[in-house]
Write a protein that holds these residues in place. Sequence first.
Motif, PDB file in Angstrom:
ATOM      1  N   GLN A 284       2.488  10.963 -12.649  1.00 16.91           N
ATOM      2  CA  GLN A 284       1.938  11.709 -13.782  1.00 16.91           C
ATOM      3  C   GLN A 284       0.907  10.876 -14.538  1.00 16.91           C
ATOM      4  OE1 GLN A 284       2.994  15.176 -14.478  1.00 16.91           O
ATOM      5  NE2 GLN A 284       0.925  14.818 -15.237  1.00 16.91           N
ATOM      6  N   VAL A 285       1.181   9.581 -14.658  1.00 17.87           N
ATOM      7  CA  VAL A 285       0.229   8.683 -15.317  1.00 17.87           C
ATOM      8  C   VAL A 285      -1.065   8.609 -14.514  1.00 17.87           C
ATOM      9  CG1 VAL A 285      -0.243   6.282 -15.966  1.00 17.87           C
ATOM     10  CG2 VAL A 285       1.973   7.308 -16.496  1.00 17.87           C
ATOM     11  N   ILE A 286      -0.943   8.509 -13.195  1.00 17.79           N
ATOM     12  CA  ILE A 286      -2.129   8.446 -12.332  1.00 17.79           C
ATOM     13  C   ILE A 286      -2.952   9.728 -12.456  1.00 17.79           C
ATOM     14  CG2 ILE A 286      -2.914   8.406  -9.928  1.00 17.79           C
ATOM     15  CD1 ILE A 286      -0.562   6.526  -9.335  1.00 17.79           C
ATOM     16  N   GLU A 287      -2.273  10.866 -12.485  1.00 19.63           N
ATOM     17  CA  GLU A 287      -2.969  12.146 -12.644  1.00 19.63           C
ATOM     18  C   GLU A 287      -3.725  12.182 -13.972  1.00 19.63           C
ATOM     19  OE1 GLU A 287      -4.197  16.072 -11.730  1.00 19.63           O
ATOM     20  OE2 GLU A 287      -3.375  14.435 -10.511  1.00 19.63           O
ATOM     21  N   PHE A 288      -3.076  11.685 -15.002  1.00 22.20           N
ATOM     22  CA  PHE A 288      -3.710  11.623 -16.325  1.00 22.20           C
ATOM     23  C   PHE A 288      -4.947  10.725 -16.304  1.00 22.20           C
ATOM     24  CE2 PHE A 288      -4.050   9.080 -20.262  1.00 22.20           C
ATOM     25  CZ  PHE A 288      -4.482  10.075 -21.123  1.00 22.20           C
ATOM     26  N   LEU A 289      -4.826   9.575 -15.676  1.00 24.48           N
ATOM     27  CA  LEU A 289      -5.946   8.637 -15.610  1.00 24.48           C
ATOM     28  C   LEU A 289      -7.108   9.219 -14.799  1.00 24.48           C
ATOM     29  CD1 LEU A 289      -3.984   5.295 -15.063  1.00 24.48           C
ATOM     30  CD2 LEU A 289      -5.066   6.103 -17.170  1.00 24.48           C
ATOM     31  N   ASN A 290      -6.789   9.908 -13.712  1.00 16.23           N
ATOM     32  CA  ASN A 290      -7.836  10.530 -12.895  1.00 16.23           C
ATOM     33  C   ASN A 290      -8.617  11.575 -13.684  1.00 16.23           C
ATOM     34  OD1 ASN A 290      -7.273   9.039 -10.590  1.00 16.23           O
ATOM     35  ND2 ASN A 290      -5.818  10.538  -9.780  1.00 16.23           N
ATOM     36  N   ILE A 291      -7.877  12.428 -14.384  1.00 19.24           N
ATOM     37  CA  ILE A 291      -8.522  13.489 -15.165  1.00 19.24           C
ATOM     38  C   ILE A 291      -9.303  12.900 -16.336  1.00 19.24           C
ATOM     39  CG2 ILE A 291      -8.052  15.440 -16.709  1.00 19.24           C
ATOM     40  CD1 ILE A 291      -5.858  16.281 -14.767  1.00 19.24           C
ATOM     41  N   SER A 292      -8.744  11.870 -16.966  1.00 15.16           N
ATOM     42  CA  SER A 292      -9.440  11.226 -18.088  1.00 15.16           C
ATOM     43  C   SER A 292     -10.759  10.624 -17.629  1.00 15.16           C
ATOM     44  CB  SER A 292      -8.556  10.132 -18.700  1.00 15.16           C
ATOM     45  OG  SER A 292      -7.402  10.689 -19.276  1.00 15.16           O
ATOM     46  N   GLU A 293     -10.722   9.930 -16.499  1.00 13.14           N
ATOM     47  CA  GLU A 293     -11.951   9.321 -15.987  1.00 13.14           C
ATOM     48  C   GLU A 293     -12.990  10.385 -15.656  1.00 13.14           C
ATOM     49  OE1 GLU A 293     -13.627   6.657 -12.242  1.00 13.14           O
ATOM     50  OE2 GLU A 293     -11.463   6.919 -12.501  1.00 13.14           O
ATOM     51  N   LYS A 294     -12.542  11.452 -15.011  1.00 12.74           N
ATOM     52  CA  LYS A 294     -13.465  12.526 -14.633  1.00 12.74           C
ATOM     53  C   LYS A 294     -14.114  13.146 -15.867  1.00 12.74           C
ATOM     54  CE  LYS A 294     -13.702  16.913 -12.093  1.00 12.74           C
ATOM     55  NZ  LYS A 294     -14.290  17.713 -13.177  1.00 12.74           N
ATOM     56  N   ASN A 295     -13.301  13.422 -16.880  1.00 14.50           N
ATOM     57  CA  ASN A 295     -13.831  14.084 -18.066  1.00 14.50           C
ATOM     58  C   ASN A 295     -14.717  13.170 -18.892  1.00 14.50           C
ATOM     59  OD1 ASN A 295     -12.690  16.977 -18.636  1.00 14.50           O
ATOM     60  ND2 ASN A 295     -11.020  15.853 -17.691  1.00 14.50           N
ATOM     61  N   ILE A 296     -14.325  11.913 -19.021  1.00 15.02           N
ATOM     62  CA  ILE A 296     -15.112  10.992 -19.834  1.00 15.02           C
ATOM     63  C   ILE A 296     -16.367  10.540 -19.096  1.00 15.02           C
ATOM     64  CG2 ILE A 296     -15.096   8.727 -20.968  1.00 15.02           C
ATOM     65  CD1 ILE A 296     -12.135   9.159 -21.498  1.00 15.02           C
TER      66      ILE A 296
END
Length: 344
Positions: free
Chosen positions: A93-105
């Motif tokens: 779940q943390v990895i998914e969060f980091l992936n989405i955060s990187e994509k959005n930012i």
Amino acid sequence: MKIKLLLAITFFISLNLKAQEFKSPVDYLSYIGKEQENISKSMWKYTSAVAHSKSARRIDNTRKLLVKSIQTANKKVSALKDGYQSDVEYRNQVIEFLNISEKNINEEYDKIINMQEVAEQSYDLMEAFIMTRDLVNKKIDAEYDKVSLAQKTFAAKYKINLTEDVSELGKKMKISGEVFDYHTQLYLIFFKTNITDLYLSQAIEKKDLGAIQQNSSALIQYAEEGLEKLKAIKPYNGDNTMVLITKKALDYYKKEAQQFSPKVVDFLMFNEKFDSARKSLESKSDKDRTKEEIENYNGMVKQINKEIDNYNKISNSNLQEKNTIISNWNATGDNFISGHVPQG
């Protein structure tokens, strides 16, 4: 003079742990929490740069550092292949969060910047830009909620107590979000009249009487609607400067539409009448021109010179007042954000 809207994509991750037993799962959570804390520090540097820096390069550099910190954390967390004793739900779940955060930012940031470049062309485009920007924040927040739930589930499974204390950094990020939201709320009220005034100016430049009257009516309507909305907006922590400067701007735009625009219409109509008389006289030979026509035209020449002089005076006065209003609104907005977003 262009008006400015500050772009800020903000989120915060806070992890405070207090272990009672099962030291190994606590170490596991603490390891991931340390990486999240590093991201939070980078996020705060970016937010602080947006609020306090005038350098676009510095702001973009801090954004790139934020992306790098996310990538570093992602690499370290992803390396925990087995999670904790083959329990990988929280890790995933943390990895998914980091992936989405990187994509959005990273990727979504470029899209938002492109939208911002055209947002000032219309109120609808500006609303779309702000909605897209806010949607990015909501996506990140939604993913973090999943991380938080996974964290609590993991802690409950291994009988770990999580404290709910909010760190100083968390408090700063919360304040920053409130400040930017307050600024945006007033910006939209201001911008709706500002962009309509731009349309009015374009209509005046084109000497389009219908468009002048149409945009003047819209400007009065939007100014009155905005003034009504301002009545419900309270000062931010005792600071009422944004409300006051927005009210001053709306009062100006309403006055411009009610007092300046009719004078513009009168001038343009007289100018059309003068041009018509001139063309009519010039189309005739000297022998066909009557004494009455010549005297009437000469009288209009004297009048048009006075009208032009008066029109130039009121136009310059109106332009100076407008530029002052916009400049003061921008300065007040900058001071409001830099004054309320914590430093350090």
